[in-house]
Structures are given as C-alpha cells and as structure tokens.
Design a protein around this motif. Structure first.
Motif, PDB file in Angstrom:
ATOM      1  N   ASP A 170       0.821  -1.221   0.000  1.00 54.42           N
ATOM      2  CA  ASP A 170       0.000   0.000   0.000  1.00 54.42           C
ATOM      3  C   ASP A 170       0.850   1.263   0.000  1.00 54.42           C
ATOM      4  O   ASP A 170       0.357   2.346   0.326  1.00 54.42           O
ATOM      5  CB  ASP A 170      -0.955   0.018   1.203  1.00 54.42           C
ATOM      6  N   ASP A 171       2.136   1.114  -0.346  1.00 57.05           N
ATOM      7  CA  ASP A 171       3.076   2.240  -0.335  1.00 57.05           C
ATOM      8  C   ASP A 171       3.184   2.871   1.054  1.00 57.05           C
ATOM      9  O   ASP A 171       3.418   4.075   1.198  1.00 57.05           O
ATOM     10  CB  ASP A 171       2.687   3.295  -1.373  1.00 57.05           C
ATOM     11  N   VAL A 172       3.016   2.026   2.074  1.00 54.57           N
ATOM     12  CA  VAL A 172       3.175   2.447   3.466  1.00 54.57           C
ATOM     13  C   VAL A 172       4.282   1.598   4.078  1.00 54.57           C
ATOM     14  O   VAL A 172       4.126   0.385   4.225  1.00 54.57           O
ATOM     15  CB  VAL A 172       1.866   2.270   4.263  1.00 54.57           C
ATOM     16  N   PRO A 173       5.427   2.172   4.425  1.00 54.93           N
ATOM     17  CA  PRO A 173       6.543   1.376   4.929  1.00 54.93           C
ATOM     18  C   PRO A 173       6.197   0.640   6.220  1.00 54.93           C
ATOM     19  O   PRO A 173       5.338   1.082   6.991  1.00 54.93           O
ATOM     20  CB  PRO A 173       7.633   2.427   5.181  1.00 54.93           C
ATOM     21  N   PRO A 174       6.860  -0.480   6.477  1.00 58.62           N
ATOM     22  CA  PRO A 174       6.684  -1.146   7.763  1.00 58.62           C
ATOM     23  C   PRO A 174       7.011  -0.208   8.922  1.00 58.62           C
ATOM     24  O   PRO A 174       7.893   0.650   8.804  1.00 58.62           O
ATOM     25  CB  PRO A 174       7.692  -2.306   7.707  1.00 58.62           C
ATOM     26  N   PHE A 175       6.293  -0.395  10.022  1.00 54.01           N
ATOM     27  CA  PHE A 175       6.611   0.397  11.209  1.00 54.01           C
ATOM     28  C   PHE A 175       7.949  -0.074  11.773  1.00 54.01           C
ATOM     29  O   PHE A 175       8.234  -1.274  11.819  1.00 54.01           O
ATOM     30  CB  PHE A 175       5.527   0.252  12.268  1.00 54.01           C
ATOM     31  N   VAL A 176       8.757   0.877  12.202  1.00 52.82           N
ATOM     32  CA  VAL A 176      10.096   0.583  12.708  1.00 52.82           C
ATOM     33  C   VAL A 176      10.201   0.978  14.174  1.00 52.82           C
ATOM     34  O   VAL A 176       9.839   2.092  14.561  1.00 52.82           O
ATOM     35  CB  VAL A 176      11.169   1.322  11.882  1.00 52.82           C
ATOM     36  N   VAL A 353      -2.207   2.995   7.089  1.00 51.51           N
ATOM     37  CA  VAL A 353      -2.807   3.220   5.772  1.00 51.51           C
ATOM     38  C   VAL A 353      -3.916   4.268   5.879  1.00 51.51           C
ATOM     39  O   VAL A 353      -4.018   5.186   5.052  1.00 51.51           O
ATOM     40  CB  VAL A 353      -3.349   1.899   5.199  1.00 51.51           C
ATOM     41  N   LYS A 354      -4.740   4.141   6.903  1.00 52.68           N
ATOM     42  CA  LYS A 354      -5.829   5.101   7.114  1.00 52.68           C
ATOM     43  C   LYS A 354      -5.276   6.506   7.331  1.00 52.68           C
ATOM     44  O   LYS A 354      -5.821   7.489   6.807  1.00 52.68           O
ATOM     45  CB  LYS A 354      -6.657   4.661   8.323  1.00 52.68           C
ATOM     46  N   ALA A 355      -4.199   6.615   8.107  1.00 50.66           N
ATOM     47  CA  ALA A 355      -3.620   7.926   8.375  1.00 50.66           C
ATOM     48  C   ALA A 355      -3.064   8.568   7.108  1.00 50.66           C
ATOM     49  O   ALA A 355      -3.111   9.793   6.944  1.00 50.66           O
ATOM     50  CB  ALA A 355      -2.508   7.795   9.418  1.00 50.66           C
ATOM     51  N   LYS A 356      -2.573   7.764   6.188  1.00 50.47           N
ATOM     52  CA  LYS A 356      -1.982   8.313   4.961  1.00 50.47           C
ATOM     53  C   LYS A 356      -3.032   8.648   3.918  1.00 50.47           C
ATOM     54  O   LYS A 356      -2.952   9.684   3.253  1.00 50.47           O
ATOM     55  CB  LYS A 356      -0.977   7.319   4.378  1.00 50.47           C
ATOM     56  N   TYR A 357      -4.032   7.787   3.775  1.00 46.17           N
ATOM     57  CA  TYR A 357      -4.963   7.930   2.653  1.00 46.17           C
ATOM     58  C   TYR A 357      -6.368   8.353   3.046  1.00 46.17           C
ATOM     59  O   TYR A 357      -7.161   8.732   2.180  1.00 46.17           O
ATOM     60  CB  TYR A 357      -5.058   6.613   1.886  1.00 46.17           C
ATOM     61  N   GLY A 358      -6.699   8.256   4.326  1.00 43.15           N
ATOM     62  CA  GLY A 358      -8.073   8.532   4.711  1.00 43.15           C
ATOM     63  C   GLY A 358      -9.006   7.519   4.072  1.00 43.15           C
ATOM     64  O   GLY A 358      -8.772   6.312   4.166  1.00 43.15           O
ATOM     65  N   ASP A 359     -10.042   7.985   3.408  1.00 45.80           N
ATOM     66  CA  ASP A 359     -10.994   7.093   2.751  1.00 45.80           C
ATOM     67  C   ASP A 359     -10.636   6.820   1.286  1.00 45.80           C
ATOM     68  O   ASP A 359     -11.370   6.110   0.586  1.00 45.80           O
ATOM     69  CB  ASP A 359     -12.407   7.684   2.821  1.00 45.80           C
ATOM     70  N   GLU A 360      -9.545   7.388   0.813  1.00 44.97           N
ATOM     71  CA  GLU A 360      -9.123   7.167  -0.569  1.00 44.97           C
ATOM     72  C   GLU A 360      -8.405   5.819  -0.700  1.00 44.97           C
ATOM     73  O   GLU A 360      -7.838   5.314   0.266  1.00 44.97           O
ATOM     74  CB  GLU A 360      -8.190   8.294  -1.022  1.00 44.97           C
ATOM     75  N   PRO A 361      -8.411   5.235  -1.887  1.00 45.02           N
ATOM     76  CA  PRO A 361      -7.704   3.956  -2.067  1.00 45.02           C
ATOM     77  C   PRO A 361      -6.197   4.141  -1.932  1.00 45.02           C
ATOM     78  O   PRO A 361      -5.646   5.188  -2.295  1.00 45.02           O
ATOM     79  CB  PRO A 361      -8.092   3.530  -3.485  1.00 45.02           C
ATOM     80  N   ALA A 362      -5.534   3.125  -1.427  1.00 53.03           N
ATOM     81  CA  ALA A 362      -4.082   3.167  -1.266  1.00 53.03           C
ATOM     82  C   ALA A 362      -3.391   3.004  -2.613  1.00 53.03           C
ATOM     83  O   ALA A 362      -3.916   2.365  -3.533  1.00 53.03           O
ATOM     84  CB  ALA A 362      -3.633   2.067  -0.316  1.00 53.03           C
ATOM     85  N   ARG A 363      -2.221   3.577  -2.709  1.00 53.75           N
ATOM     86  CA  ARG A 363      -1.435   3.427  -3.930  1.00 53.75           C
ATOM     87  C   ARG A 363      -1.009   1.964  -4.113  1.00 53.75           C
ATOM     88  O   ARG A 363      -0.590   1.311  -3.162  1.00 53.75           O
ATOM     89  CB  ARG A 363      -0.193   4.304  -3.864  1.00 53.75           C
ATOM     90  N   GLN A 364      -1.100   1.474  -5.333  1.00 55.19           N
ATOM     91  CA  GLN A 364      -0.622   0.141  -5.688  1.00 55.19           C
ATOM     92  C   GLN A 364       0.331   0.305  -6.873  1.00 55.19           C
ATOM     93  O   GLN A 364      -0.101   0.362  -8.017  1.00 55.19           O
ATOM     94  CB  GLN A 364      -1.795  -0.785  -6.038  1.00 55.19           C
TER      95      GLN A 364
END
Length: 394
Positions: A170-176, A353-364
């Motif tokens: 989802d173009d969201v890096p793993p949490f570190v 993912v929610k924090a980055k995109y809100g209700d929009e679809p995630a980047r693929q």
C-alpha cells in the motif's frame, strides 16, 4: 496495547534433563511457540537475529514468513534486525516482501548487535557500530519512501537511480522500532523520524530504561511528531509463571542459576527484586507489570521473554497458557482503564494506511513495461509524473 513474546533463539542445555536440543528441534519448537501465542490471545511474536552458535535465527524474514502463513492475526516482528551488519538495500527488499506476504501483519525492530566477531564476517567493524546504525537506517528510511534513490555514504557503494522492489504494501513502509539498552543516539534517531523506541528492559533496573525513554519522549516532541505522551514506546520483560509462587521459584531456579546471560551472578531473589524479571503467580506477574505503566507512562507494546536458558518446549507452552489465559486479559483491562486518552494507539498497518490515505484507495505501484535493461533516473512506475527514460538499445 499489544502483548507478545519474543525469543533470542538460543540453543542452551537444559540444566534439569542435561539435554541440549538440536537446531532442528529448536526451530520446530519456535514455530509451535509462535502459533501457540496466537491461540492464547497474544498479539505479537518476535525473533532475534544471530549469525553464530549457539543461536539459530540467522534468517528472520524466512522464519517470520512461515509463521505468518500459519497464523491469521499475529503480528510478526524482530528482536532485533541487525541494521549494522546487514545491507540496508537487502533489508528494504526482504522486509517489504515479508510485509506483502503477511498482509501487513509485521514490523521490525532495529538494533546494532553486540557480538564483536560477527561484524568482520559481514565486512564491518564493531568500532563503527553506531555510525553504521545511523547511516544504514537513514538509507533504509529513504528506500521505503522514494521510488528512485540517489545516495552516497561512508559504508557502502553509492546508489544511482536505484528502486527497491517490491515497494512497501500500500506504499506504506513497515513500522520501525529502534531498540537499545543504553545508547541515547538510537533514542534520538527514533525520535527524529517519529518511529517507535523499544527499551530492552531485561537486565537493568527500570530506572535505567526510564532515562532513555524519557529522553526519547522529549526529543519526539521536539521534532514535532506529537506530544511526549504520544510517543510510541515498547518494553521487554521476563516472566516465569506457575499457579503458586513457590512452585514458580522452584521450577525456574535451575534455569536461572545456569543461564549463560545471568547465571552464577546475583541470586534469583535479588535479580527479581532489582530488575523487571517476574517469577511467581499470575497475580504477582500482573502486579509487577502494572508498575511499568506507573514508571514509564502509557506505552504501546509489552513483550515477554519465555523460551530461554534451556527451558523445554512443554514448559514454554504451559507458560503461554497462563500468560494468555490469566495475565494478559487482566493487564489489558487494567492498563486500558488507566490510559490517558492523549496517548498513542499501538501501531498497525491498517491504522497507518488510514492515516496516509483517509478514505481514498491506497497506492498500488504498477511498473512500466520491461525493456530488457534496468531503468535509472526517473521513476519506473506508471503513476509517476516523471516517466521512465529507457536506455537506447541501438
């Protein structure tokens, strides 16, 4: 609040039976332990990384991918991934793949490692351990966030137009998480990036860990990621449980007395009094663990070490039954009731993912067509404004 167990993957002689398990037996056992952790209601399983005997976890991503395939809810993580002796390019690739295979049920903890001979095996020098950790993570952070990276540093060859694949889920890096026992520079790095800080919290009194955590919280706020209460903190810990405290002490004593990491030192009673080690009944473990919140404030993840010092599999599984059945449910309820509403929630892929995109679809990310050669310079992905420039084949 997330609760879990972690293993350092030691292969140690059982002081009661006198038997040393084989590598195959320990690898089989650790998978059973992870699956059992999910069965009893825990949230997280973690494995360390080592490249020397008497440890077996030289390939954490392989092991964690297998465990993720055998479970449905469990978050898999590391404790720790060696940011110093691993190439950050390989870390970016391998952990992004684990993120995809686990459907986001993963994160990772980064650490320096303290086994001096391991460093030259991977072409590094332990005397450069701290600058290695800082530089390697700086690169890893970029590789997961930029489609194309140009980079030059001290400890590896430069990168020109490099794309790490696969891109994060989802173009969201793993949490570190950045794990440390005593190094403020690592706490500073965690704060600078707004990442989590994990205090080992095993061998030292809580006051030692508190200094690092308090420093991390102040710097987290300084860098504008939120208030000190919103900083993301994890803690380690050790437990041995039995229905009766007398039985717990009796059963655990031979393992404590012979353990390579703390055996032949302070008595079990003195060590338990002066450190986070809890040996006793479920209620005694609950009471001691609740003091962690009083000491450190609200935190997001509590990990316990169970399988070490030669303890056989059946004892570890019994511990998990008590931990998941009688301890963790109470801790969840009590810690939630005392929690400041301002404090951060435990990190999950879905929340990020929610924090980055809100209700929009995630980047693929979808790559452009393969033209028979690597692409350098512009982005190789279809959704980028900067389209790829292919080399001439003529």
């Amino acid at each position: 609040m997330q609760f879990g167990v972690f293993s350092v993957s030691d292969i140690t002689r059982d002081p009661v039976s006198g038997q040393t398990p084989s590598e195959a037996e320990r690898i089989d056992a650790i998978v059973k332990i992870a699956v059992k952790a999910e069965e009893v209601g825990l949230d997280v399983f973690g494995i360390g990384e080592h490249h020397n005997p008497p440890f077996f976890s030289s390939s954490p991503t392989t092991l964690l991918s297998h465990i993720a395939a055998l479970t449905e809810r469990l978050i898999v993580t590391t404790a720790t991934t060696l940011i110093t002796t691993n190439d950050p390019v390989r870390l970016a690739e391998e952990y992004a793949m684990l993120q995809h295979l686990s459907k986001g049920r993963m994160d990772l903890m980064l650490g320096r490692g303290n086994t001096a001979p391991v460093y030259p095996w991977f072409g590094q020098d332990i005397r450069k351990g701290l600058p290695l950790a800082l530089e390697h993570y700086n690169l890893l952070h970029r590789l997961w966030r930029e489609d194309v990276v140009d980079w030059e540093g001290e400890f590896r060859t430069p990168l020109q137009g490099f794309t790490s694949t696969p891109r994060p889920l989802d173009d969201v890096p793993p949490f570190v998480w950045h794990g440390s026992i005593r190094t403020p520079e690592i706490a500073e790095q965690a704060a600078f990036y707004g990442n989590g800080f994990f205090a080992n919290h095993i061998f030292w009194p809580s006051a030692h860990s508190k200094r690092l955590i308090d420093f991390y919280r102040r710097r987290f706020e300084h860098y504008g990621h939120g208030t000190q209460k919103q900083a993301v903190v994890g803690l380690g810990g050790q437990v041995y449980l039995a229905k009766r405290s007398q039985d717990a002490v009796k059963e655990f004593r031979p393992y404590f007395d012979e353990a390579p990491v703390y055996g032949h030192g302070p008595s079990l009673e003195d060590f338990a009094q002066g450190t986070p080690l809890s040996v006793g009944s479920p209620q005694e473990v609950i009471d001691k663990t609740l003091t962690f919140q009083e000491t450190f404030g609200d935190y997001q993840r509590q990990m316990f070490l169970l399988d070490h010092a030669g303890m056989p599999l059946n004892m570890v599984l019994d511990q998990l039954e008590l931990l998941g059945g009688e301890v963790v449910p109470v801790l969840r309820r009590e810690l939630a009731s005392r929690r400041d509403p301002e404090s951060a929630e435990a990190p999950t892929h879905a929340a990020r993912v929610k924090a980055k995109y809100g209700d929009e679809p995630a980047r693929q990310p979808r790559p452009n067509a393969n033209r028979g050669d690597n692409v350098t310079g512009a982005s190789p992905y279809q959704d980028s404004d900067a389209q790829a420039e292919y080399p001439s084949l003529g």
